[in-house]
Structure formats: structure tokens, C-alpha cells
Design a protein around this motif. Structure first.
Motif, PDB file in Angstrom:
ATOM      1  N   ASN A 112       0.814  -1.209   0.000  1.00 20.99           N
ATOM      2  CA  ASN A 112       0.000   0.000   0.000  1.00 20.99           C
ATOM      3  C   ASN A 112       0.852   1.266   0.000  1.00 20.99           C
ATOM      4  O   ASN A 112       0.314   2.364  -0.041  1.00 20.99           O
ATOM      5  CB  ASN A 112      -0.941   0.019   1.207  1.00 20.99           C
ATOM      6  N   GLU A 113       2.167   1.107   0.069  1.00 22.42           N
ATOM      7  CA  GLU A 113       3.074   2.256   0.037  1.00 22.42           C
ATOM      8  C   GLU A 113       3.026   2.848  -1.373  1.00 22.42           C
ATOM      9  O   GLU A 113       3.034   2.118  -2.376  1.00 22.42           O
ATOM     10  CB  GLU A 113       4.484   1.786   0.399  1.00 22.42           C
ATOM     11  N   GLU A 114       2.966   4.161  -1.475  1.00 20.59           N
ATOM     12  CA  GLU A 114       2.686   4.810  -2.752  1.00 20.59           C
ATOM     13  C   GLU A 114       3.657   4.435  -3.874  1.00 20.59           C
ATOM     14  O   GLU A 114       3.250   4.058  -4.964  1.00 20.59           O
ATOM     15  CB  GLU A 114       2.650   6.326  -2.582  1.00 20.59           C
ATOM     16  N   PHE A 115       4.965   4.538  -3.629  1.00 18.52           N
ATOM     17  CA  PHE A 115       5.915   4.288  -4.712  1.00 18.52           C
ATOM     18  C   PHE A 115       5.860   2.840  -5.182  1.00 18.52           C
ATOM     19  O   PHE A 115       5.713   2.582  -6.380  1.00 18.52           O
ATOM     20  CB  PHE A 115       7.353   4.649  -4.306  1.00 18.52           C
ATOM     21  N   SER A 116       5.993   1.881  -4.267  1.00 18.24           N
ATOM     22  CA  SER A 116       6.043   0.478  -4.684  1.00 18.24           C
ATOM     23  C   SER A 116       4.708   0.022  -5.280  1.00 18.24           C
ATOM     24  O   SER A 116       4.691  -0.775  -6.224  1.00 18.24           O
ATOM     25  CB  SER A 116       6.481  -0.427  -3.531  1.00 18.24           C
ATOM     26  N   ARG A 117       3.592   0.540  -4.791  1.00 21.89           N
ATOM     27  CA  ARG A 117       2.278   0.186  -5.348  1.00 21.89           C
ATOM     28  C   ARG A 117       2.173   0.702  -6.785  1.00 21.89           C
ATOM     29  O   ARG A 117       1.790  -0.031  -7.698  1.00 21.89           O
ATOM     30  CB  ARG A 117       1.146   0.747  -4.491  1.00 21.89           C
ATOM     31  N   ARG A 118       2.549   1.965  -6.992  1.00 23.75           N
ATOM     32  CA  ARG A 118       2.462   2.539  -8.338  1.00 23.75           C
ATOM     33  C   ARG A 118       3.454   1.872  -9.292  1.00 23.75           C
ATOM     34  O   ARG A 118       3.160   1.704 -10.477  1.00 23.75           O
ATOM     35  CB  ARG A 118       2.676   4.045  -8.277  1.00 23.75           C
ATOM     36  N   LEU A 119       4.615   1.486  -8.780  1.00 22.57           N
ATOM     37  CA  LEU A 119       5.592   0.779  -9.599  1.00 22.57           C
ATOM     38  C   LEU A 119       5.017  -0.568 -10.057  1.00 22.57           C
ATOM     39  O   LEU A 119       5.091  -0.920 -11.234  1.00 22.57           O
ATOM     40  CB  LEU A 119       6.898   0.580  -8.823  1.00 22.57           C
ATOM     41  N   CYS A 120       4.435  -1.311  -9.139  1.00 21.20           N
ATOM     42  CA  CYS A 120       3.821  -2.600  -9.491  1.00 21.20           C
ATOM     43  C   CYS A 120       2.679  -2.413 -10.487  1.00 21.20           C
ATOM     44  O   CYS A 120       2.546  -3.187 -11.443  1.00 21.20           O
ATOM     45  CB  CYS A 120       3.302  -3.315  -8.249  1.00 21.20           C
ATOM     46  N   GLU A 121       1.864  -1.390 -10.259  1.00 21.97           N
ATOM     47  CA  GLU A 121       0.752  -1.088 -11.175  1.00 21.97           C
ATOM     48  C   GLU A 121       1.268  -0.831 -12.589  1.00 21.97           C
ATOM     49  O   GLU A 121       0.761  -1.385 -13.556  1.00 21.97           O
ATOM     50  CB  GLU A 121       0.032   0.194 -10.721  1.00 21.97           C
ATOM     51  N   ARG A 122       2.256   0.022 -12.685  1.00 24.34           N
ATOM     52  CA  ARG A 122       2.773   0.415 -14.004  1.00 24.34           C
ATOM     53  C   ARG A 122       3.527  -0.727 -14.680  1.00 24.34           C
ATOM     54  O   ARG A 122       3.427  -0.910 -15.890  1.00 24.34           O
ATOM     55  CB  ARG A 122       3.695   1.626 -13.847  1.00 24.34           C
ATOM     56  N   PHE A 123       4.264  -1.521 -13.909  1.00 24.62           N
ATOM     57  CA  PHE A 123       5.034  -2.623 -14.489  1.00 24.62           C
ATOM     58  C   PHE A 123       4.113  -3.778 -14.899  1.00 24.62           C
ATOM     59  O   PHE A 123       4.421  -4.535 -15.797  1.00 24.62           O
ATOM     60  CB  PHE A 123       6.116  -3.085 -13.511  1.00 24.62           C
ATOM     61  N   ARG A 124       3.013  -3.935 -14.209  1.00 24.52           N
ATOM     62  CA  ARG A 124       1.985  -4.943 -14.498  1.00 24.52           C
ATOM     63  C   ARG A 124       2.427  -6.379 -14.280  1.00 24.52           C
ATOM     64  O   ARG A 124       1.841  -7.309 -14.819  1.00 24.52           O
ATOM     65  CB  ARG A 124       1.442  -4.781 -15.911  1.00 24.52           C
ATOM     66  N   LYS A 125       3.473  -6.536 -13.505  1.00 27.09           N
ATOM     67  CA  LYS A 125       3.931  -7.874 -13.105  1.00 27.09           C
ATOM     68  C   LYS A 125       4.360  -7.767 -11.656  1.00 27.09           C
ATOM     69  O   LYS A 125       4.715  -6.687 -11.187  1.00 27.09           O
ATOM     70  CB  LYS A 125       5.140  -8.324 -13.937  1.00 27.09           C
ATOM     71  N   PRO A 126       4.372  -8.898 -10.951  1.00 30.74           N
ATOM     72  CA  PRO A 126       4.872  -8.845  -9.570  1.00 30.74           C
ATOM     73  C   PRO A 126       6.371  -8.563  -9.556  1.00 30.74           C
ATOM     74  O   PRO A 126       7.084  -8.886 -10.503  1.00 30.74           O
ATOM     75  CB  PRO A 126       4.559 -10.234  -9.017  1.00 30.74           C
ATOM     76  N   LEU A 127       6.815  -7.938  -8.459  1.00 35.22           N
ATOM     77  CA  LEU A 127       8.219  -7.600  -8.298  1.00 35.22           C
ATOM     78  C   LEU A 127       8.831  -8.378  -7.148  1.00 35.22           C
ATOM     79  O   LEU A 127       8.207  -8.528  -6.097  1.00 35.22           O
ATOM     80  CB  LEU A 127       8.381  -6.109  -7.981  1.00 35.22           C
ATOM     81  N   VAL A 128      10.053  -8.833  -7.344  1.00 24.86           N
ATOM     82  CA  VAL A 128      10.807  -9.390  -6.227  1.00 24.86           C
ATOM     83  C   VAL A 128      11.073  -8.255  -5.248  1.00 24.86           C
ATOM     84  O   VAL A 128      11.311  -7.116  -5.647  1.00 24.86           O
ATOM     85  CB  VAL A 128      12.134 -10.002  -6.715  1.00 24.86           C
ATOM     86  N   SER A 129      10.981  -8.559  -3.977  1.00 23.68           N
ATOM     87  CA  SER A 129      11.344  -7.595  -2.944  1.00 23.68           C
ATOM     88  C   SER A 129      12.075  -8.347  -1.850  1.00 23.68           C
ATOM     89  O   SER A 129      11.466  -9.102  -1.093  1.00 23.68           O
ATOM     90  CB  SER A 129      10.107  -6.904  -2.374  1.00 23.68           C
ATOM     91  N   THR A 130      13.356  -8.158  -1.799  1.00 25.68           N
ATOM     92  CA  THR A 130      14.163  -8.787  -0.760  1.00 25.68           C
ATOM     93  C   THR A 130      15.034  -7.707  -0.132  1.00 25.68           C
ATOM     94  O   THR A 130      15.408  -6.741  -0.797  1.00 25.68           O
ATOM     95  CB  THR A 130      15.008  -9.949  -1.327  1.00 25.68           C
TER      96      THR A 130
END
Length: 186
Positions: A112-130
Motif C-alpha cells: 500500500n506504500e505509494e511508490f512500490s504500489r504505483r511501480l507494481c501497477e505500471r510494471f503490471r507484473k509482480p516484483l521481487v522484494s528482498t
């Protein structure tokens, strides 16, 4: 922020690895469906691929694309979570095979954090986060604690929130098996 998201998406789309802020700690990220990009993340962290990586998504509506059978209780847990929550699901699918645990499970967090949510939305695929650290080292509390080794190993570093000095807190983790049986990990 829009320009940074655009740049990050270009790097991710080319199979690159980024350093970015999330709803918890700063993360090393890549396209969660790209096996080669995931391999690079393991190399950067100096971590064996027998330890699965978690995935960020912008919407729970996308879960069914990446989990074979989402137990009903998952929807309730996501809805009532008042802090970031990673849920480990059995039988991940449509993700890089080296991203999944040996038993086929995958940890997914809806951000729900603005940057990572918008990044996921725009990329349209899940992102690794480690976590942005070498495996075994302490997780950085903020951008300033990320080692030069990690910063030099990625293809793109997001500038947004680099000056945020608040101490980040890792997510809660729940393992959810078929039939709704769950175990609180953290």
C-alpha cells in the motif's frame, strides 16, 4: 515520482535489478517472472536459491494469477491487516521457478506504500522484494545503511525516499496452507 517509476520500469523490463523503497524496508527488486533477473538478485545477496524470495503486488485481485488456489481466509487476512503482511501460499505459479521455495510455495505481499504500489501497477507484473543487504548481514533500517556493495551491484537506484531516516519495520509473515490452516512466522 512518475519519471522514477518510468525509469525503474524500463530497467525491470530489460531484465535489470533495482534498489527501491517499499512498504517496509528498502528492497532489491526485479521482474518476478524473469528467471535470469531472479538469479542476479541471488548473486547480489550472495544467497543460495534454496531460500525463496518474496513478491510484491499492487492488488489482491492479481493473486489468482500467481497462486494456484488462494484459500478464502487469505482475503480476510489481507483486508484486516493494519501493517504490511506477507502471506506464504502453497503452489505459486507463473513466476520464475528459482523464485519459489523447494515446496513450490511463494511469499506475496500486497503493498500500500505509494511508490512500490504505483511501480507494481505500471510494471503490471509482480516484483521481487528482498532486503537490500548481503545475506546474513543486518537489514538496513533506511537507505543510508545500504552498503556500497549492494548499491554498486544493481542497475538502477530509485531516488525517492532516500532521505527518509525513519526506521523501517519488516512485515508480518503468515504461512497459509490449503484448507485455511495457517501459522504465524513473524
Amino acid at each position: 515520482m512518475n519519471e522514477e517509476i518510468k525509469q525503474a520500469c524500463e530497467v525491470l523490463g530489460a531484465g535489470g535489478v533495482i534498489l527501491y523503497p517499499t512498504d517496509t524496508i528498502w528492497g532489491i527488486g526485479c521482474d518476478a517472472t524473469n528467471e535470469e533477473a531472479v538469479r542476479r538478485v541471488y548473486e547480489i545477496k550472495r544467497r543460495t536459491d534454496s531460500k525463496a524470495l518474496l513478491v510484491l503486488m499492487d492488488s489482491s485481485a492479481k493473486l489468482n494469477n500467481y497462486v494456484e488456489d488462494v484459500p478464502d481466509i487469505a482475503w480476510d487476512l489481507i483486508e484486516v491487516a493494519d501493517k504490511p503482511l506477507t502471506i506464504i501460499y502453497s503452489n505459486g505459479r507463473n513466476l520464475a521457478p528459482n523464485l519459489l521455495a523447494d515446496d513450490g510455495s511463494v511469499g506475496i505481499r500486497i503493498t500500500n506504500e505509494e511508490f512500490s504500489r504505483r511501480l507494481c501497477e505500471r510494471f503490471r507484473k509482480p516484483l521481487v522484494s528482498t532486503s537490500a543487504n548481503v545475506s546474513g548481514d543486518p537489514s538496513p533500517a533506511n537507505f543510508g545503511e545500504i552498503s556500497a556493495e549492494i548499491r554498486n551491484a544493481v542497475d538502477y537506484i530509485v531516488h525517492y525516499r532516500q532521505d527518509d531516516l525513519s526506521k523501517a519495520v519488516p512485515s508480518g509473515i503468515i504461512r497459509l496452507d490449503a484448507g485455511g490452516v495457517f501459522k504465524v512466522i513473524r
